[in-house]
Design a protein around this motif. Sequence first.
Motif, short mmCIF file in Angstrom:
data_model
loop_
_atom_site.label_atom_id
_atom_site.label_comp_id
_atom_site.label_asym_id
_atom_site.label_seq_id
_atom_site.Cartn_x
_atom_site.Cartn_y
_atom_site.Cartn_z
N ILE A 193 76.72 57.11 11.58
CA ILE A 193 76.59 56.79 10.16
C ILE A 193 75.27 56.05 9.93
O ILE A 193 74.94 55.10 10.65
N ILE A 194 74.53 56.51 8.95
CA ILE A 194 73.32 55.81 8.48
C ILE A 194 73.63 55.26 7.09
O ILE A 194 74.05 56.01 6.20
N ARG A 195 73.44 53.97 6.91
CA ARG A 195 73.70 53.35 5.61
C ARG A 195 72.38 52.98 4.95
O ARG A 195 71.47 52.46 5.60
N ILE A 196 72.29 53.26 3.67
CA ILE A 196 71.15 52.82 2.84
C ILE A 196 71.67 51.69 1.97
O ILE A 196 72.52 51.90 1.10
N LEU A 197 71.18 50.50 2.22
CA LEU A 197 71.67 49.29 1.56
C LEU A 197 70.67 48.81 0.51
O LEU A 197 69.47 49.11 0.58
N ASP A 198 71.19 48.05 -0.43
CA ASP A 198 70.34 47.50 -1.50
C ASP A 198 69.83 46.12 -1.06
O ASP A 198 70.57 45.13 -1.08
N GLY A 199 68.57 46.06 -0.66
CA GLY A 199 67.97 44.79 -0.28
C GLY A 199 66.88 44.33 -1.24
O GLY A 199 66.02 43.54 -0.86
N ARG A 200 66.94 44.85 -2.47
CA ARG A 200 65.87 44.56 -3.42
C ARG A 200 65.80 43.09 -3.81
O ARG A 200 64.72 42.57 -4.09
N LYS A 201 66.95 42.42 -3.84
CA LYS A 201 66.93 41.03 -4.27
C LYS A 201 66.27 40.13 -3.24
O LYS A 201 65.54 39.19 -3.59
N LYS A 202 66.48 40.41 -1.95
CA LYS A 202 65.93 39.56 -0.91
C LYS A 202 64.64 40.11 -0.32
O LYS A 202 63.69 39.36 -0.05
N TYR A 203 64.59 41.45 -0.11
CA TYR A 203 63.43 42.05 0.54
C TYR A 203 62.54 42.85 -0.42
O TYR A 203 61.47 43.30 -0.03
N GLY A 204 63.02 43.07 -1.63
CA GLY A 204 62.25 43.86 -2.60
C GLY A 204 62.23 45.34 -2.28
O GLY A 204 61.35 46.06 -2.75
N ALA A 205 63.19 45.82 -1.49
CA ALA A 205 63.20 47.23 -1.08
C ALA A 205 64.59 47.60 -0.61
O ALA A 205 65.48 46.74 -0.45
N LEU A 206 64.79 48.90 -0.40
CA LEU A 206 66.03 49.37 0.21
C LEU A 206 65.99 49.10 1.71
O LEU A 206 64.92 48.94 2.32
N LEU A 207 67.18 49.06 2.31
CA LEU A 207 67.29 48.80 3.74
C LEU A 207 67.91 50.00 4.44
O LEU A 207 68.83 50.64 3.90
N PHE A 208 67.42 50.28 5.63
CA PHE A 208 67.96 51.34 6.50
C PHE A 208 68.79 50.67 7.58
O PHE A 208 68.34 49.75 8.26
N HIS A 209 70.05 51.15 7.75
CA HIS A 209 70.93 50.58 8.77
C HIS A 209 71.56 51.70 9.58
O HIS A 209 72.31 52.51 9.04
N ASP A 210 71.22 51.74 10.86
CA ASP A 210 71.84 52.67 11.79
C ASP A 210 73.03 51.96 12.41
O ASP A 210 72.87 51.02 13.21
N VAL A 211 74.25 52.37 12.02
CA VAL A 211 75.45 51.67 12.47
C VAL A 211 75.61 51.76 13.97
O VAL A 211 76.06 50.81 14.62
N GLN A 212 75.24 52.88 14.56
CA GLN A 212 75.44 53.07 16.00
C GLN A 212 74.64 52.07 16.83
O GLN A 212 75.14 51.50 17.80
N THR A 213 73.39 51.84 16.46
CA THR A 213 72.54 50.92 17.21
C THR A 213 72.37 49.57 16.53
O THR A 213 71.68 48.70 17.06
N ASP A 214 73.01 49.40 15.34
CA ASP A 214 72.89 48.19 14.54
C ASP A 214 71.43 47.87 14.23
O ASP A 214 71.00 46.71 14.21
N THR A 215 70.64 48.93 13.97
CA THR A 215 69.23 48.77 13.62
C THR A 215 69.10 48.58 12.11
O THR A 215 69.61 49.40 11.33
N LEU A 216 68.43 47.53 11.69
CA LEU A 216 68.22 47.23 10.29
C LEU A 216 66.72 47.16 10.02
O LEU A 216 66.00 46.41 10.67
N ARG A 217 66.26 47.97 9.06
CA ARG A 217 64.83 48.05 8.75
C ARG A 217 64.61 48.08 7.24
O ARG A 217 65.46 48.58 6.49
N VAL A 218 63.46 47.57 6.83
CA VAL A 218 63.04 47.64 5.42
C VAL A 218 62.36 48.99 5.19
O VAL A 218 61.49 49.39 5.96
N LEU A 219 62.76 49.67 4.13
CA LEU A 219 62.18 50.97 3.80
C LEU A 219 61.00 50.78 2.84
O LEU A 219 61.12 50.12 1.81
N THR A 220 59.87 51.38 3.20
CA THR A 220 58.67 51.34 2.37
C THR A 220 58.50 52.69 1.69
O THR A 220 58.51 53.72 2.37
#
Length: 467
Positions: free
Chosen positions: A159-186
């Motif tokens: 599962i890949i989740r696209i999260l709303d991080g606009r309030k804190k990071y000003g952008a969407l967030l990418f989350h790979d549930v399998q590896t618990d990788t969290l990244r800011v999307l540009t």
Amino acid sequence: MLHATPPAHHLDIDYISLKGPGVLASLALHLILVALAVFGVDWIFPAPAPEPLVLDVTLEELEKPPVEDAVETPLPPGDATSQDDLPPQTVAAGEPDQGAKLISANKSDEAVIRPEHMFFGGSLKQGNEVRWSLRALGAETYTLDDYLGSYRIRGEDRIIRILDGRKKYGALLFHDVQTDTLRVLTRYGDKIFTYGPSLEATEPVVGSITFLPVKHRAESGDVEIPSRILWLPENPPMKYGEMVRFDEREVVVAAGLRGHLTTPPGNAAAPAVVWVADAGCRSHFAYRIVARELALHGVAMLSLDPPACPDPGKDVRPLVTPAHVRQGLEFLRARPGVDPARVGVWARNGGLSPALEVFDAAGGPAFLITIQEEVDQDALTPDLVRAPKNSRSLWFLVGEGAWAARMGESLAGRSVDTRAVEEPRGYDRRTVPDADIDRLKLVGPACTAMALEWLGVASASPDGRGE
């Protein structure tokens, strides 16, 4: 010598004969000047007639060049390609076949353009004569909200989740549930986003996400086609994902009580929980991250709206009552697709107080799950903590180690499972509603994963239900 002077009346014949032509020429010139003054120059030198603005042109049919007969070019000797392997000749389109399918913007059979959607008198054509509706011709516009959600990678239990991080990071967030990788999307283009090697660094680019969104309408034929992503990870190949669709709807739980129900896809009997939040009026979107994570693994969730919430102008903090919780339990047990023997309660902070009142009695919940956060003003203090006697319970204690230890001591000797959860990075300790929602976005997924394991729903099956 004396000369005789001629008389005065004597005419000089030689003088008259010499001056006569000059007088006539002078008279003629004066007449010409008078005529020019009266009639103008055009009287002597007329102007040419103007050419017509519109020309009469006679078109002559050109003689068509003769068509040469096509000559089949033989293959050179030794060429292994046969004439049968060559691409076929392009044939001009003629009348469409009777069995031809309608052309659609979407290749799904459910997405064909229907006569009632046409705007040229409902005349349905085939081939390149299809007359599109105004909806089909109009270009869709998408916002970042259209990209949010969970995407299942095709061919993988991932599962890949696209999260709303606009309030804190000003952008969407990418989350790979399998590896618990969290990244800011540009944002790189309209629908193309990139991410870097860490949450803090967006350069160099190590991966990208391309969104292929689809807007869904009840009247359209493409409601079964989900939004998709093309994910290019750091290590190829590219992966293809489809958004997981949930049934989310507002429901009337009982007279004067409304709620929001999120159910997983499929028809198998699923466990379910009544979500009991702490005091205050909040949209169901505040709890959607937990509801969708549960539904992704085959668990339904009903969040309750306190009856006093329709008037947002008042500074009220209504609380769901024990009677509301019982009504929610009855609603879920009677719901098709819900296993009535596996209906429990998930309470957060102050919502635990009314939730505990419905346990240890006939018709009580099958289990209790609760999140208690040290920073929340509505969370129960260690001296007020108690657990159900006849139902198993799972407690997530989010806070400093000393506080979690005191909470655990208060629950010692009871049939409970406690999990100490460290405050994740970015955890907002302010006591304001927005911070409360942001905290749940951070701790909700981790708590949900542990709760699913505790319930025996460890992974998602291909149809979205738990195994």
